[in-house]
Each structure stands twice: as C-alpha cells, then as structure tokens.
Design a protein around this motif. Structure first.
Motif, mmCIF file in Angstrom:
data_model
loop_
_atom_site.group_PDB
_atom_site.id
_atom_site.type_symbol
_atom_site.label_atom_id
_atom_site.label_comp_id
_atom_site.label_asym_id
_atom_site.label_seq_id
_atom_site.Cartn_x
_atom_site.Cartn_y
_atom_site.Cartn_z
ATOM 1 N N ASP A 179 27.435 140.055 -39.269
ATOM 2 C CA ASP A 179 26.919 139.229 -40.630
ATOM 3 C C ASP A 179 27.392 140.116 -41.735
ATOM 4 N N ASP A 180 27.354 139.619 -42.962
ATOM 5 C CA ASP A 180 27.624 140.201 -44.184
ATOM 6 C C ASP A 180 28.461 141.289 -44.128
ATOM 7 N N GLU A 236 31.888 133.262 -45.814
ATOM 8 C CA GLU A 236 30.660 132.707 -45.890
ATOM 9 C C GLU A 236 30.762 132.550 -47.417
HETATM 10 CA CA CA Z 1 25.769 136.364 -44.245
#
Ligand code: CA
Ligand code: C2E
Ligand code: CA
Ligand code: CA
Length: 279
Positions: A179-180, A236
């Motif tokens: 994530d990220d 995202e």
């Molecule tokens: Ca994220």
C-alpha cells in the motif's frame, strides 16, 4: 508490538479537532466501540482496465460514534496504534471482512476478492499470522479471496521474520499488496525477497499526474517496475477522466478512486456493483 508513542501529537491533535473529549476518554470509547459493534466496514471497488471488470473490494473501517456520527479512520487509527487497540480492532476488521465475503458468496453476489488493510503494529505482532489463520478458519472463508494490504514500513522492520510471515500467508493463498507504494522506503531490494502480488501507487503521485511531469515519471516507473516483476499495479485516488486517460497510456492495469466510486456501505455496494457492467 512496541508502541513508542512518537505519533502522540499527531493523534492527539487530529482527535482534538474532531471533538472536545480528551485522549483517555476517546481511548475508553474506542475500546467500547470494538466490543459493541460501533465499527463498520465500507468497501471501495478496484477496476481492471483491460476488462472493465471489478476485481476487488477494499474494506475500509469507519467508527459509527453514538454522539459524533461517522468518524474517518485517520481520526482514530493513529490513536488505536498508539494505545495498542489496533490489535483487537484489526482482528475485528479481518473477521468482519471474512464474514461479509462469506455472506456474499452464499448469496451468489459480488464475487470479488476482498482487500484488508493491515497496520504495521499488527503485522509486527508475533502472533499476527496465527491470529489471521484462526479467523480465516473460524469464518470458513477460502483464503484465496483475501488480499492483505501492508505498507513498506511493515516489512522493513525485520526482514527474516517478514519473509517467514509472508511465505506462510502466501502458502495458504492470501495475496499481498504494498500500500502507498513509493512514499515509504527508497530501497526496492525487498521486492525480490518477498512474495508480493500487487503494488498500490500512492494517491499523492496520481493526483497531479496530468499536470506534473515528475509525478508522471514516478507513476510510469512504478507501473513498469510492476510489469517487470509481474505484479498487479493499482493507481489509487483516481478522480478524473484526464488521470484515467494518462494511466491507460502508461499501461496501468487497475485503478481505484472516486471516479469509479468512493468507499460505500454494504447496502450501497450491493446496489451499485452487483452484476456491474462495463463503463
Ligand atoms: Ca493507499
Ligand atoms: P488507504 O489504505 O491508503 O486507503 C485509501 C484512502 O483513500 C481511503 O480513505 C479512501 O477513501 C481514500 N480514497 C480513495 N479514492 C480516493 C480518491 O479518488 N480521492 C481521494 N481524495 N481519496 C480517495 P479512508 O477510508 O479515509 O482511509 C484512510 C486510511 O486509513 C487508509 O488509507 C488506511 O491507511 C487507514 N485505514 C482504513 N481502514 C483501515 C483498517 O481497517 N485497518 C487499518 N489498519 N487501517 C485502515
Ligand atoms: Ca489500503
Ligand atoms: Ca494511506
């Protein structure tokens, strides 16, 4: 897991803005909230660009506070991480996501993978994989429907333990996404040691992809890295068609964002995305 408390100010200030109740009271209330089912999961769809199909729903927790209404995760996850409540909270989230997936399977609807966010504190807990496997067995979910979203900071703490944990999860069929991606550590070395299925490009890069050439270059590089490593890449925070157009050009495979849908309740996701047809 050890909690250094270095995020104290961040958590305290954001909670202060939210409400006049103090830190201790908020902690007490959050402890209650976990027990009394005041937490709820919202779901945001992930779209595969080549087919136009939804392939995954990300579970995102909210706190339905009796006085304050719906509270965003950024306003209580940091507190939960600081005081250790993230462990029971994280277990609640995983159990609820598994139960929901089982309900959808039984109803024959929304046949997508479910992505669950795992906090670094949770991931570093020595019992994490055992607890997760216990919940999976109890709820009866086929683990291949599950994806765990972890951050780079989770996996950089102790490489040996991380490899063991990820291998264990992977063996039973759970997918792992980072994530990220891009905002954490500059080292990419870990990518070749760990069984990773997906990179999620952080929203901060996607945001100005149509106006900032550096953000475009970074996004492009991550997408090509993903192709080279044979992993899925998710952009995202896609909000606009102009961003989508560029992402298609850069051969990004999947997107999430307000353009398709914000995270929504179970009721809304069932209304909008069962038998979802191509846009
Ligand atoms: Ca994220
Ligand atoms: P995240 O995992 O990076 O989740 C994506 C966040 O971006 C979500 O915010 C989502 O609503 C938001 N988002 C999605 N598309 C767009 C868009 O097009 N534009 C904009 N501006 N935002 C978009 P949310 O739900 O408020 O969650 C914030 C963060 O809280 C999450 O970031 C995650 O780090 C954490 N979080 C949420 N649920 C959980 C959970 O169950 N467990 C843990 N450990 N953390 C969670
Ligand atoms: Ca996430
Ligand atoms: Ca985030």
């Amino acid at each position: 897991a050890k909690h250094t408390g270095k995020n104290k100010h961040v958590a305290y200030n954001s909670l202060n803005k939210l409400t006049s109740v103090n830190h201790i009271q908020m902690e007490t209330e959050l402890r209650q909230a976990i027990l009394e089912n005041e937490l709820i999961l919202y779901y945001q769809p992930r779209l595969e660009l080549s087919t136009g199909n939804i392939i995954c729903l990300e579970a995102l927790v909210r706190w339905n506070h009796p006085r304050l209404g719906l509270i965003a995760p950024n306003d209580f996850i940091p507190l939960a991480e600081e005081c250790g409540l993230i462990l029971p909270l994280g277990e609640w989230v995983l159990r609820e996501a598994c139960l929901q997936k089982v309900r959808w399977l039984e109803a024959g609807i929304l046949n997508y993978q479910i992505a669950v966010n795992i906090s670094p504190c949770q991931f570093q807990d020595e019992h994490f994989s055992d607890k997760a496997i216990h919940i999976i067995e109890k709820t009866g979910i086929d683990p291949s429907y599950l994806e765990f979203e972890i951050t780079e900071s989770s996996i950089m703490q102790n490489m040996e333990t991380t490899v063991a944990v990820l291998d264990k999860l992977c063996k039973i069929g759970i997918s792992i996404s980072i994530d990220d991606f891009g905002i954490g550590y500059s080292s990419l070395n870990y990518l070749k040691h760990f069984p990773i299925h997906c990179l999620k490009i952080d929203r901060s890069f996607v945001k100005n992809i149509h106006s900032n050439k550096d953000d475009l270059a970074i996004t492009n590089a991550i997408i090509h890295l993903g192709h080279a490593l044979n992993v899925q890449v998710v952009a995202e925070g896609v909000e606009e068609l102009s961003q989508l157009a560029i992402l298609k050009e850069t051969t990004c495979t999947t997107i999430q964002g307000y353009l398709l849908s914000p995270p929504v309740s179970v009721f809304d996701i069932e209304q909008s995305f069962n038998q979802y047809n191509r846009p």
